[in-house]
Design a protein around this motif. Structure first.
Motif, mmCIF file in Angstrom:
data_model
loop_
_atom_site.group_PDB
_atom_site.id
_atom_site.type_symbol
_atom_site.label_atom_id
_atom_site.label_comp_id
_atom_site.label_asym_id
_atom_site.label_seq_id
_atom_site.Cartn_x
_atom_site.Cartn_y
_atom_site.Cartn_z
ATOM 1 N N THR A 11 3.481 12.066 -3.145
ATOM 2 C CA THR A 11 2.847 12.413 -4.422
ATOM 3 C C THR A 11 1.859 13.554 -4.248
ATOM 4 N N LEU A 12 1.035 13.465 -3.213
ATOM 5 C CA LEU A 12 0.040 14.508 -2.970
ATOM 6 C C LEU A 12 0.685 15.838 -2.604
ATOM 7 N N SER A 13 1.765 15.791 -1.829
ATOM 8 C CA SER A 13 2.425 17.032 -1.414
ATOM 9 C C SER A 13 3.035 17.778 -2.596
ATOM 10 N N LYS A 14 3.273 17.067 -3.696
ATOM 11 C CA LYS A 14 3.789 17.686 -4.923
ATOM 12 C C LYS A 14 2.664 18.095 -5.863
ATOM 13 N N GLY A 15 1.419 17.944 -5.391
ATOM 14 C CA GLY A 15 0.275 18.306 -6.223
ATOM 15 C C GLY A 15 -0.123 17.227 -7.208
ATOM 16 N N GLY A 16 0.373 16.024 -7.020
ATOM 17 C CA GLY A 16 0.095 14.929 -7.940
ATOM 18 C C GLY A 16 -1.194 14.186 -7.628
ATOM 19 N N THR A 17 -1.424 13.156 -8.418
ATOM 20 C CA THR A 17 -2.602 12.310 -8.268
ATOM 21 C C THR A 17 -2.164 10.912 -7.858
ATOM 22 N N ALA A 18 -2.742 10.423 -6.769
ATOM 23 C CA ALA A 18 -2.433 9.088 -6.270
ATOM 24 C C ALA A 18 -3.724 8.283 -6.153
ATOM 25 N N VAL A 19 -3.620 6.987 -6.441
ATOM 26 C CA VAL A 19 -4.767 6.088 -6.372
ATOM 27 C C VAL A 19 -4.444 4.947 -5.417
ATOM 28 N N ILE A 20 -5.365 4.669 -4.507
ATOM 29 C CA ILE A 20 -5.277 3.486 -3.654
ATOM 30 C C ILE A 20 -6.465 2.606 -4.028
ATOM 31 N N ASP A 21 -6.164 1.505 -4.703
ATOM 32 C CA ASP A 21 -7.192 0.573 -5.174
ATOM 33 C C ASP A 21 -7.404 -0.527 -4.135
ATOM 34 N N GLU A 22 -8.612 -1.042 -4.064
ATOM 35 C CA GLU A 22 -9.024 -2.019 -3.043
ATOM 36 C C GLU A 22 -8.788 -1.430 -1.646
ATOM 37 N N PHE A 23 -9.208 -0.186 -1.510
ATOM 38 C CA PHE A 23 -9.016 0.568 -0.272
ATOM 39 C C PHE A 23 -9.587 -0.141 0.946
ATOM 40 N N GLN A 24 -10.635 -0.916 0.762
ATOM 41 C CA GLN A 24 -11.257 -1.594 1.902
ATOM 42 C C GLN A 24 -10.297 -2.564 2.588
ATOM 43 N N ARG A 25 -9.205 -2.934 1.927
ATOM 44 C CA ARG A 25 -8.209 -3.828 2.522
ATOM 45 C C ARG A 25 -7.168 -3.087 3.362
ATOM 46 N N LEU A 26 -7.141 -1.762 3.264
ATOM 47 C CA LEU A 26 -6.164 -0.977 4.006
ATOM 48 C C LEU A 26 -6.547 -0.950 5.481
ATOM 49 N N PRO A 27 -5.628 -1.337 6.372
ATOM 50 C CA PRO A 27 -5.955 -1.295 7.804
ATOM 51 C C PRO A 27 -6.405 0.106 8.219
ATOM 52 N N GLU A 28 -7.435 0.150 9.062
ATOM 53 C CA GLU A 28 -8.040 1.423 9.433
ATOM 54 C C GLU A 28 -7.110 2.349 10.199
ATOM 55 N N VAL A 29 -6.033 1.835 10.759
ATOM 56 C CA VAL A 29 -5.084 2.703 11.460
ATOM 57 C C VAL A 29 -4.533 3.772 10.509
ATOM 58 N N PHE A 30 -4.458 3.463 9.214
ATOM 59 C CA PHE A 30 -3.950 4.419 8.233
ATOM 60 C C PHE A 30 -4.968 5.503 7.898
ATOM 61 N N TRP A 31 -6.241 5.264 8.213
ATOM 62 C CA TRP A 31 -7.270 6.264 7.944
ATOM 63 C C TRP A 31 -7.006 7.533 8.744
ATOM 64 N N SER A 32 -6.624 7.370 9.990
ATOM 65 C CA SER A 32 -6.330 8.538 10.831
ATOM 66 C C SER A 32 -5.116 9.286 10.307
ATOM 67 N N MET A 33 -4.147 8.548 9.815
ATOM 68 C CA MET A 33 -2.961 9.182 9.247
ATOM 69 C C MET A 33 -3.354 10.030 8.034
ATOM 70 N N ILE A 34 -4.148 9.454 7.148
ATOM 71 C CA ILE A 34 -4.601 10.166 5.949
ATOM 72 C C ILE A 34 -5.412 11.404 6.337
ATOM 73 N N SER A 35 -6.206 11.295 7.379
ATOM 74 C CA SER A 35 -7.048 12.433 7.785
ATOM 75 C C SER A 35 -6.226 13.619 8.281
ATOM 76 N N ASN A 36 -4.976 13.392 8.651
ATOM 77 C CA ASN A 36 -4.112 14.472 9.125
ATOM 78 C C ASN A 36 -3.330 15.165 8.010
ATOM 79 N N TRP A 37 -3.408 14.639 6.813
ATOM 80 C CA TRP A 37 -2.669 15.224 5.696
ATOM 81 C C TRP A 37 -3.345 16.503 5.207
ATOM 82 N N LYS A 38 -2.531 17.387 4.626
ATOM 83 C CA LYS A 38 -3.074 18.553 3.942
ATOM 84 C C LYS A 38 -3.857 18.053 2.737
ATOM 85 N N ARG A 39 -4.871 18.796 2.365
ATOM 86 C CA ARG A 39 -5.677 18.414 1.204
ATOM 87 C C ARG A 39 -5.003 18.904 -0.067
#
Length: 135
Positions: free
Chosen positions: A72-100
Motif C-alpha cells: 500500500t505504501l509503495s503505491k503512495g497509499g495510506t495504511a493504518v496499523i491499529d493497536e501497534f503495541q501488540r505488533l512483535p518488535e521484530v517487525f519494527w526493524s523491517m518497517i525501518s528499512n522501508w522507503k518513506r
C-alpha cells in the motif's frame, strides 16, 4: 442507535500526510476517529502477536498484514496499523528499512509505546511524528 459527536481533533486526522504515531489512553475513541476521518487504503487491527483483523473482519496473519502495508505504501497509499503495541518488535526493524512512501499511521493505546518508539535505540526513531493529546 449510536450517537457520534463531532470532535475538534477530526481536522488534525484529516490532515495527516506523513508517517504518524497516534497514541493515547484506552477507550477514548482513537480508532473511531481514524475510521471516520482518515482516507485509508488499508487498515489492520493487531489482535495478537500472530493475527490481525482488517476492515472486513477478515483474519490475517501478521506476515500478510506487513506485506499488504508495504505494498500500500509503495503505491503512495495510506495504511493504518491499529493497536501497534501488540505488533512483535521484530517487525519494527523491517518497517525501518522501508522507503518513506505513502502515509503510515500507527495507533497505540499505551503511553509506554511512545518511550519505546522514540527511544534512542529504537529502529523507528525519527521515522514517525507523534500525535498526542488529541483525545
Amino acid at each position: 442507535m449510536r450517537l457520534y459527536f463531532r470532535r475538534r481533533e477530526e481536522e488534525k486526522i484529516r490532515g495527516i500526510n506523513s508517517w504518524t504515531l497516534i497514541y493515547g489512553r484506552r477507550k477514548t475513541g482513537k480508532t473511531t476517529l481514524i475510521k471516520n476521518n482518515l482516507k485509508m487504503d488499508f487498515y489492520a487491527l493487531i489482535a495478537d502477536s500472530n493475527n490481525a483483523i482488517d476492515l472486513n473482519d477478515n483474519i490475517m496473519k501478521i506476515d500478510d498484514v506487513i506485506k499488504e502495508v508495504k505494498s500500500t505504501l509503495s503505491k503512495g497509499g495510506t495504511a493504518v496499523i491499529d493497536e501497534f503495541q501488540r505488533l512483535p518488535e521484530v517487525f519494527w526493524s523491517m518497517i525501518s528499512n522501508w522507503k518513506r512512501e505513502g502515509v503510515l499511521v500507527l495507533v497505540a493505546s499505551s503511553y509506554g509505546i511512545v518511550n519505546k518508539v522514540f527511544d534512542r535505540n529504537s529502529p523507528l526513531l525519527g521515522l514517525f511524528l507523534p500525535m498526542d493529546n488529541i483525545l
